[in-house]
Motif scaffolding. Structure first.
Motif, PDB file in Angstrom:
ATOM      1  N   VAL A  74      30.668   9.606  18.764  1.00  0.00           N
ATOM      2  CA  VAL A  74      31.756   9.091  17.919  1.00  0.00           C
ATOM      3  C   VAL A  74      32.196  10.155  16.918  1.00  0.00           C
ATOM      4  O   VAL A  74      33.393  10.357  16.689  1.00  0.00           O
ATOM      5  CB  VAL A  74      31.312   7.805  17.182  1.00  0.00           C
ATOM      6  CG1 VAL A  74      32.339   7.414  16.127  1.00  0.00           C
ATOM      7  CG2 VAL A  74      31.125   6.665  18.176  1.00  0.00           C
ATOM      8  N   VAL A  75      31.220  10.857  16.345  1.00  0.00           N
ATOM      9  CA  VAL A  75      31.548  11.947  15.416  1.00  0.00           C
ATOM     10  C   VAL A  75      32.358  13.019  16.131  1.00  0.00           C
ATOM     11  O   VAL A  75      33.338  13.547  15.602  1.00  0.00           O
ATOM     12  CB  VAL A  75      30.266  12.551  14.808  1.00  0.00           C
ATOM     13  CG1 VAL A  75      30.589  13.848  14.058  1.00  0.00           C
ATOM     14  CG2 VAL A  75      29.610  11.551  13.866  1.00  0.00           C
ATOM     15  N   GLN A  76      31.975  13.346  17.372  1.00  0.00           N
ATOM     16  CA  GLN A  76      32.711  14.362  18.121  1.00  0.00           C
ATOM     17  C   GLN A  76      34.123  13.886  18.455  1.00  0.00           C
ATOM     18  O   GLN A  76      35.078  14.667  18.413  1.00  0.00           O
ATOM     19  CB  GLN A  76      31.990  14.725  19.416  1.00  0.00           C
ATOM     20  CG  GLN A  76      32.757  15.774  20.239  1.00  0.00           C
ATOM     21  CD  GLN A  76      32.031  16.170  21.489  1.00  0.00           C
ATOM     22  OE1 GLN A  76      30.965  16.766  21.406  1.00  0.00           O
ATOM     23  NE2 GLN A  76      32.606  15.863  22.648  1.00  0.00           N
ATOM     24  N   MET A  77      34.267  12.613  18.792  1.00  0.00           N
ATOM     25  CA  MET A  77      35.594  12.084  19.103  1.00  0.00           C
ATOM     26  C   MET A  77      36.552  12.263  17.931  1.00  0.00           C
ATOM     27  O   MET A  77      37.733  12.579  18.117  1.00  0.00           O
ATOM     28  CB  MET A  77      35.522  10.592  19.453  1.00  0.00           C
ATOM     29  CG  MET A  77      35.125  10.284  20.872  1.00  0.00           C
ATOM     30  SD  MET A  77      35.145   8.489  21.177  1.00  0.00           S
ATOM     31  CE  MET A  77      36.895   8.117  20.952  1.00  0.00           C
ATOM     32  N   PHE A  78      36.043  12.066  16.739  1.00  0.00           N
ATOM     33  CA  PHE A  78      36.904  12.157  15.561  1.00  0.00           C
ATOM     34  C   PHE A  78      37.025  13.592  15.046  1.00  0.00           C
ATOM     35  O   PHE A  78      38.131  14.078  14.815  1.00  0.00           O
ATOM     36  CB  PHE A  78      36.387  11.244  14.451  1.00  0.00           C
ATOM     37  CG  PHE A  78      36.749   9.810  14.641  1.00  0.00           C
ATOM     38  CD1 PHE A  78      37.955   9.321  14.159  1.00  0.00           C
ATOM     39  CD2 PHE A  78      35.898   8.947  15.308  1.00  0.00           C
ATOM     40  CE1 PHE A  78      38.296   7.997  14.343  1.00  0.00           C
ATOM     41  CE2 PHE A  78      36.237   7.616  15.495  1.00  0.00           C
ATOM     42  CZ  PHE A  78      37.439   7.142  15.009  1.00  0.00           C
ATOM     43  N   GLY A  79      35.885  14.236  14.848  1.00  0.00           N
ATOM     44  CA  GLY A  79      35.941  15.540  14.184  1.00  0.00           C
ATOM     45  C   GLY A  79      35.568  16.731  15.004  1.00  0.00           C
ATOM     46  O   GLY A  79      35.643  17.860  14.522  1.00  0.00           O
ATOM     47  N   GLY A  80      35.176  16.542  16.252  1.00  0.00           N
ATOM     48  CA  GLY A  80      34.766  17.668  17.067  1.00  0.00           C
ATOM     49  C   GLY A  80      33.355  18.110  16.737  1.00  0.00           C
ATOM     50  O   GLY A  80      32.668  17.525  15.907  1.00  0.00           O
ATOM     51  N   ARG A  81      32.929  19.144  17.391  1.00  0.00           N
ATOM     52  CA  ARG A  81      31.582  19.668  17.157  1.00  0.00           C
ATOM     53  C   ARG A  81      31.524  20.407  15.830  1.00  0.00           C
ATOM     54  O   ARG A  81      32.440  21.146  15.488  1.00  0.00           O
ATOM     55  CB  ARG A  81      31.174  20.615  18.291  1.00  0.00           C
ATOM     56  CG  ARG A  81      31.035  19.905  19.632  1.00  0.00           C
ATOM     57  CD  ARG A  81      30.497  20.871  20.668  1.00  0.00           C
ATOM     58  NE  ARG A  81      30.416  20.247  21.984  1.00  0.00           N
ATOM     59  CZ  ARG A  81      29.415  19.521  22.413  1.00  0.00           C
ATOM     60  NH1 ARG A  81      28.393  19.304  21.612  1.00  0.00           N
ATOM     61  NH2 ARG A  81      29.419  18.994  23.618  1.00  0.00           N
ATOM     62  N   ASN A  82      30.452  20.241  15.117  1.00  0.00           N
ATOM     63  CA  ASN A  82      30.287  20.914  13.831  1.00  0.00           C
ATOM     64  C   ASN A  82      29.636  22.280  14.039  1.00  0.00           C
ATOM     65  O   ASN A  82      28.457  22.379  14.348  1.00  0.00           O
ATOM     66  CB  ASN A  82      29.424  20.064  12.894  1.00  0.00           C
ATOM     67  CG  ASN A  82      29.358  20.668  11.495  1.00  0.00           C
ATOM     68  OD1 ASN A  82      30.056  21.623  11.187  1.00  0.00           O
ATOM     69  ND2 ASN A  82      28.510  20.095  10.666  1.00  0.00           N
ATOM     70  N   THR A  83      30.436  23.321  13.901  1.00  0.00           N
ATOM     71  CA  THR A  83      29.924  24.689  14.026  1.00  0.00           C
ATOM     72  C   THR A  83      30.018  25.355  12.658  1.00  0.00           C
ATOM     73  O   THR A  83      30.697  26.352  12.469  1.00  0.00           O
ATOM     74  CB  THR A  83      30.740  25.481  15.060  1.00  0.00           C
ATOM     75  OG1 THR A  83      32.135  25.404  14.702  1.00  0.00           O
ATOM     76  CG2 THR A  83      30.556  24.910  16.451  1.00  0.00           C
ATOM     77  N   SER A  84      29.359  24.740  11.687  1.00  0.00           N
ATOM     78  CA  SER A  84      29.508  25.148  10.295  1.00  0.00           C
ATOM     79  C   SER A  84      29.073  26.586  10.043  1.00  0.00           C
ATOM     80  O   SER A  84      29.523  27.218   9.094  1.00  0.00           O
ATOM     81  CB  SER A  84      28.706  24.204   9.383  1.00  0.00           C
ATOM     82  OG  SER A  84      27.351  24.160   9.794  1.00  0.00           O
TER      83      SER A  84
END
Length: 434
Positions: A74-84
């Motif tokens: 769900v997080v990926q659907m909204f914000g994509g992968r986190n590559t901080s």
């Protein structure tokens, strides 16, 4: 393992049901004919296609969410992968700003010639001029990200990724708008050949803003070669290139003002030059270059706001690839990059969500702004007071376009992208590539 698989299946089913209901609700709202039966009749084709959509969308989400928990997906659907670790947070804000400016300039330009008080007309004209920074800003963002990319990719891989991520969404949205406008039909198939030719021909009346997308796609063809060129340039060469691009833009834009015509082709006084400048001002700028662009960019912001008010016939000298608009866009990117430490962590997830769907917002905004925000909701710049009207129109249109883009991106676009990606994988295997 079995329980995890069952959980993923349940997740896919829930996602498909929610997305299809949302899509059907949006279509019913946009096509409302005053009563439910007539509206349902207009939307009947979507109902007939729902079983096929459900299978394709479910398959796409099943593949996209493999190995992820419900929360992760769900997080990926909204914000994509986190590559901080390597993520440039300020670029999220730059993308969002570009999308907002697109909506601002189109909303204001459509009512700039309306019968209204002089101050309102002037405000609309100024906002139109300022909002047009979206064009060079979006090109410079693309140039910065693509030319500075560290990961080495084979030519085929690079082109295929750009095709899936950029071309496919544009084509899918174009097809949707051709269907909505009645120019083609998928069920039953009608005028598909004419629709394909129209898409190949470029932007049209139903999607006039797509001209910039076609320019970006054309620029992507040269990216692998320009990337090698600029990365292997010494800093002194980069400085000369910076001056050369601006000098060519100055000559091409302003020599005609004094009646001087030149027969030389100034290849850098184009969107390609703006594309390269995006890389220079974000990745290779010097201190003096930074100060110069910030100062001239601030002055340019005033110019692009004032010129449309003073003389509309002069707008060609300040819009698109004109030096003042390019410097304005460059100053925005430099300013955002200098604020990166402050922006990092501030509303990060919201920024990532809007940034991820900024391309979808741009693709769908003509429909979301004029058909939904203006036509259905009834919010326009000259209503609710001009300042409040402009603000409300932009905010509501951004929300509307995000909703439309989110649903389309996770249904039709994702399904087609998955099919194309699978075909690409099959082709690789047939060619014996690993």
């Amino acid at each position: 393992m079995k329980e995890r698989t069952q959980g993923q299946i349940k997740r896919v089913i829930v996602i498909v049901i929610v997305l299809l209901l949302a899509g059907f609700g949006i279509m019913m709202y946009c096509e409302w004919r005053g009563n439910f039966p007539d509206t349902l009749y207009v939307c009947r084709k979507m109902l007939l296609a729902m079983p096929i959509f459900a299978i394709l969308i479910g398959r796409a989400h099943a593949r996209a969410g493999q190995g992820m928990s419900n929360r992760e997906y769900v997080v990926q659907m909204f914000g994509g992968r986190n590559t901080s670790g390597s993520r440039k947070d300020y670029m999220d804000y730059a993308r969002i700003l570009a999308a907002v400016m697109v909506i601002l300039t189109h909303a204001c330009s459509m009512q700039a010639d309306a019968d209204a008080a002089l101050w309102k007309t002037n405000l609309l004209l100024s906002c139109t001029g300022i909002g047009l920074v979206c064009n060079p800003l979006y090109v410079m963002i693309s140039g910065s990200l693509l030319l500075a990319a560290e990961k080495e990719e084979a030519l085929g891989t690079f082109y295929f990724k750009r095709f899936v991520k950029v071309v496919i969404p544009m084509v899918v949205y174009y097809v949707i708008f051709l269907c909505v406008s009645g120019q083609i039909s998928l069920i039953p198939p009608q005028n598909l050949g004419e629709g394909a030719l129209q898409i190949l021909a470029g932007a049209s009346g139903i999607v006039p803003h797509y001209w910039l997308i076609y320019i970006l796609i054309s620029l992507y063809v040269t990216v692998p070669f320009i990337r090698v060129m600029v990365k292997n340039m010494k800093d002194s060469f980069i400085t000369v290139l910076f001056f050369l691009i601006l000098a060519e833009e100055l000559l091409v834009t302003y020599l005609p003002l004094v009646g001087v015509q030149i027969g030389f082709t100034m290849s850098l006084a184009s969107w390609e030059g703006v594309f390269i400048l995006g890389y220079i001002v974000t990745e290779r700028r010097t201190k003096w270059m930074e100060r110069t662009v910030l100062i001239l960019g601030a002055i340019s912001a005033v110019i692009v706001a004032v010129v449309p008010v003073l003389d509309d016939s002069l707008t060609g000298y300040v819009y698109n690839t004109a030096p003042v608009m390019v410097l304005f866009a460059g100053a925005i990117l430099i300013l955002l990059s200098k604020l990166d430490g402050i922006l990092k962590g501030k509303f990060q997830f919201v920024a990532q969500v809007l940034s991820k769907y900024s391309y979808s917002i741009i693709l769908v905004h003509w429909y979301g702004l004029f058909v939904v925000t203006w036509g259905k909701i009834g919010i326009q710049p000259l209503r609710f007071g001009c300042i409040g009207g402009i603000t409300l129109t932009v905010v509501v249109a951004v929300v509307v376009c995000f909703v439309l883009g989110f649903v389309a991106e996770n249904t039709a676009v994702l399904a087609v992208q998955r099919i194309v990606a699978d075909l690409g994988n099959v082709t690789k295997r047939l060619c014996g590539r690993k």
